[in-house]
Design an enzyme around this catalytic site. Structure first.
Site, PDB file in Angstrom:
ATOM      1  N   LYS A   1      30.429  30.836  22.847  1.00 60.46           N
ATOM      2  CA  LYS A   1      30.408  32.305  22.955  1.00 60.46           C
ATOM      3  C   LYS A   1      30.732  32.965  21.605  1.00 60.46           C
ATOM      4  CE  LYS A   1      29.052  31.647  27.003  1.00 60.46           C
ATOM      5  NZ  LYS A   1      29.518  31.735  28.362  1.00 60.46           N
TER       6      LYS A   1
HETATM    7  C1  LIG Z   1      29.478  31.278  29.859  1.00 59.93           C
HETATM    8  C2  LIG Z   1      29.183  32.185  30.982  1.00 59.93           C
HETATM    9  C3  LIG Z   1      30.044  32.297  32.084  1.00 59.93           C
HETATM   10  C4  LIG Z   1      31.215  31.393  32.298  1.00 59.93           C
HETATM   11  O1  LIG Z   1      32.146  31.451  31.263  1.00 59.93           O
HETATM   12  P1  LIG Z   1      33.338  30.393  31.257  1.00 59.93           P
HETATM   13  O2  LIG Z   1      34.333  30.992  30.311  1.00 59.93           O
HETATM   14  O3  LIG Z   1      32.764  29.105  30.735  1.00 59.93           O
HETATM   15  O4  LIG Z   1      33.854  30.260  32.622  1.00 59.93           O
HETATM   16  C5  LIG Z   1      29.764  33.247  33.049  1.00 59.93           C
HETATM   17  N1  LIG Z   1      28.683  34.033  32.954  1.00 59.93           N
HETATM   18  C6  LIG Z   1      27.816  33.938  31.924  1.00 59.93           C
HETATM   19  C7  LIG Z   1      26.646  34.863  31.869  1.00 59.93           C
HETATM   20  C8  LIG Z   1      28.028  32.998  30.915  1.00 59.93           C
HETATM   21  O5  LIG Z   1      27.159  32.889  29.905  1.00 59.93           O
END
Ligand SMILES: *Cc1c(COP(=O)(O)O)cnc(C)c1O
Length: 395
Positions: free
Chosen positions: A186
Site C-alpha cells: 500500500k
Molecule cells: C489491501 C486491501 C484490503 C485489505 O487490507 P489489509 O490491511 O491487508 O487487511 C481491503 N480492501 C482493499 C480494496 C484492499 O486493496
C-alpha cells in the site's frame, strides 16, 4: 530473460534507514505491543487527514469488520459493495453476519456506480461499502445522498486512498467510517496494519473496545508506569490491535507520504504520456476537484485491439522481469461466492469484462526512472511484436 536479481517485484515498498532505526529503538525500549507509538500514530494520521477519531488496528480488514459491527450490521442485513475489490471487503461483510450484495462499477472510473447501488437497495440494506479504486474517489455526493435517503451507513474502503481527496475533503472522512491499510503493497506501510476513522465519538469508543478483546478503554495501559488498573470485559471483542513496532514504522512512513505520492504521480504521468499511442486502455483522467491517490496504474488489454490476451500479456511481462498485478478479477468469479450466494460474473457485466482485461503496472515510489523506462519498454515491445504479427497475417 532478465536474471532473478533484476526482477522488478510488483508493489515492493520503499523502506528507508529511518524506518529501520525506528524499529530498533522500539525493540530497545522493550515496549513492543500497543503503547505510546500507536497513540502517536493515531493522532498524527488523524491530523494528516483531518479526521476527528482514528483507531489503529492490525489491518484494513479488521477496520472494515469493526466498522460494520459498530454500524449495527448483523445477520439478516444486506451490505452493498463493489465487485472490483479485494476479497477482504466482502469477507468482512460476511464475518459481520450480513449478506454481501454487489453493485456494478462505472466502466470509466471503475468505482461503484450509484445508479446500480440504488437498484440493489432493499428494506434489509444496512450499509454501503464503496472502495476508492486505485485511489480515485467514488462519487461520494451521490452515495451519501442515497445513504441519507434510505437511512443506511457508509463505510469507505480507503485501502488505496490514503492521499485521496474529494471536493476538498479527505477520503475516509466523508462516510460514517473510513478504513485504511498499511499492508506491504500500500501507499505507506507498517508490514501489516490498518486504521479506522469514525465520524461519531460513540462509534470510535465502540471500535476501541471491540478491537482489543472487548476490554474497557485504554486497557493497554494496565501494565504502564501509571500503576496497575483493572479492566472489565464489556463485549466479546477481537485481537485486532496494532503494535508499537508497526506504528514506529508508520510514523516514519507518514513523514514521507506526500513525497511518495509525488513520486507515484510522476510515474503515472510518464505512463500516460509514453503509452498513449498503444492500443491499450488507459485510466480515465482525474476528475476536477478531486485528488487521485495513484495507488494502482491499471491498463486494459483487449485481445481484439492488442492482438494478445490479458493472460499472455501478464506472462510476457513476467518473462521480461517485470512483476505485474491483476486488480481485480470480478469478485463473482470466485467459487466460494458462487456456491454460497449464487453469484455469476454476468451479474455485473462491466466488472466482468474489466476483470478479464485489467493489468496493473508497477507504480511503487521505490521505482527509479530507469525502472519505469524498463516497464514502458517492455509494454511497447510486447504490443509492437503483436502488431507486427497482426499486420503479417493481414497481408
Ligand atoms: C489491501 C486491501 C484490503 C485489505 O487490507 P489489509 O490491511 O491487508 O487487511 C481491503 N480492501 C482493499 C480494496 C484492499 O486493496
Amino acid at each position: 530473460m532478465q536474471s532473478k536479481e533484476d526482477f522488478l517485484v510488483f508493489g515492493a515498498p520503499r523502506i528507508e534507514q529511518d524506518d529501520i532505526d525506528a524499529v530498533e529503538s522500539v525493540l530497545r525500549s522493550g515496549w513492543l505491543g500497543t503503547g505510546p507509538k500507536v497513540s502517536q500514530f493515531e493522532r498524527e494520521f488523524a491530523l494528516y487527514r483531518g479526521a476527528s477519531h482514528a483507531m489503529a488496528l492490525n489491518s484494513c480488514t479488521a477496520a472494515l469488520h469493526l466498522s460494520l459491527l459498530a454500524s449495527g450490521v448483523g445477520p439478516g442485513d444486506e451490505v452493498i459493495t463493489t465487485p472490483m475489490t479485494f476479497c477482504a471487503t466482502v469477507n468482512a461483510i460476511i464475518h459481520a453476519g450480513a449478506t454481501p450484495v454487489l453493485a456494478d462499477v462505472d466502466p470509466e472510473t471503475l468505482n461503484i456506480d450509484p445508479v446500480q447501488v440504488l437498484q440493489k437497495i432493499t428494506p434489509r440494506t444496512r450499509a454501503i461499502v464503496p472502495v476508492h479504486f486505485a485511489g480515485r474517489p467514488c462519487d461520494m455526493d451521490a452515495l451519501m445522498a442515497l445513504a441519507s435517503q434510505h437511512g443506511i451507513k457508509v463505510i469507505e474502503d480507503c485501502a488505496h486512498a490514503i492521499e485521496t481527496e474529494y471536493h476538498g475533503r479527505s477520503a475516509g472522512t466523508i462516510g460514517d467510517f473510513g478504513c485504511f491499510s498499511f499492508y506491504v503493497t500500500k501507499n505507506i506501510v507498517t508490514g501489516e496494519g490498518g486504521m479506522v476513522f469514525a465520524r461519531r465519538a460513540e462509534d470510535a469508543a465502540r471500535i476501541k473496545i471491540l478491537g482489543l478483546h472487548g476490554m474497557t478503554k485504554d486497557a493497554w495501559k494496565r501494565f504502564s508506569d501509571e500503576g496497575y488498573k483493572h479492566y472489565y470485559v464489556v463485549a466479546a471483542g477481537f485481537k485486532y490491535n496494532m503494535m508499537d513496532l508497526q506504528a514506529a514504522i508508520g510514523l516514519k512512513q507518514l513523514e514521507r507520504v506526500e513525497h511518495y505520492w509525488r513520486r507515484r504521480e510522476a510515474i503515472w504521468a510518464r505512463y500516460m504520456n509514453e503509452l498513449a499511442d498503444l492500443p491499450l486502455g488507459l485510466p480515465a483522467p482525474v476528475e476536477p476537484h478531486t485528488r487521485h491517490g495513484h495507488h494502482l496504474f491499471t491498463v486494459h488489454v483487449d485481445a481484439k485491439r492488442c492482438g494478445i490476451s490479458r493472460d499472455a500479456f501478464l506472462d510476457a511481462m513476467t518473462a521480461q522481469g517485470i512483476g505485474v498485478g491483476v486488480h481485480y478479477l470480478s469478485l463473482n468469479e470466485h467459487p466460494f461466492y458462487q456456491e454460497t450466494y449464487g453469484w455469476r460474473p454476468e451479474d455485473t457485466p462491466h466488472a466482468h469484462r474489466i476483470g478479464r482485461q485489467t493489468v496493473s503496472l508497477p507504480i511503487s515510489a521505490k521505482l527509479s526512472d530507469a525502472e519505469v523506462t524498463r516497464v514502458i519498454g517492455a509494454v511497447r515491445s510486447i504490443l509492437q511484436a503483436q502488431s507486427v504479427k497482426v499486420a503479417a497475417t493481414a497481408c
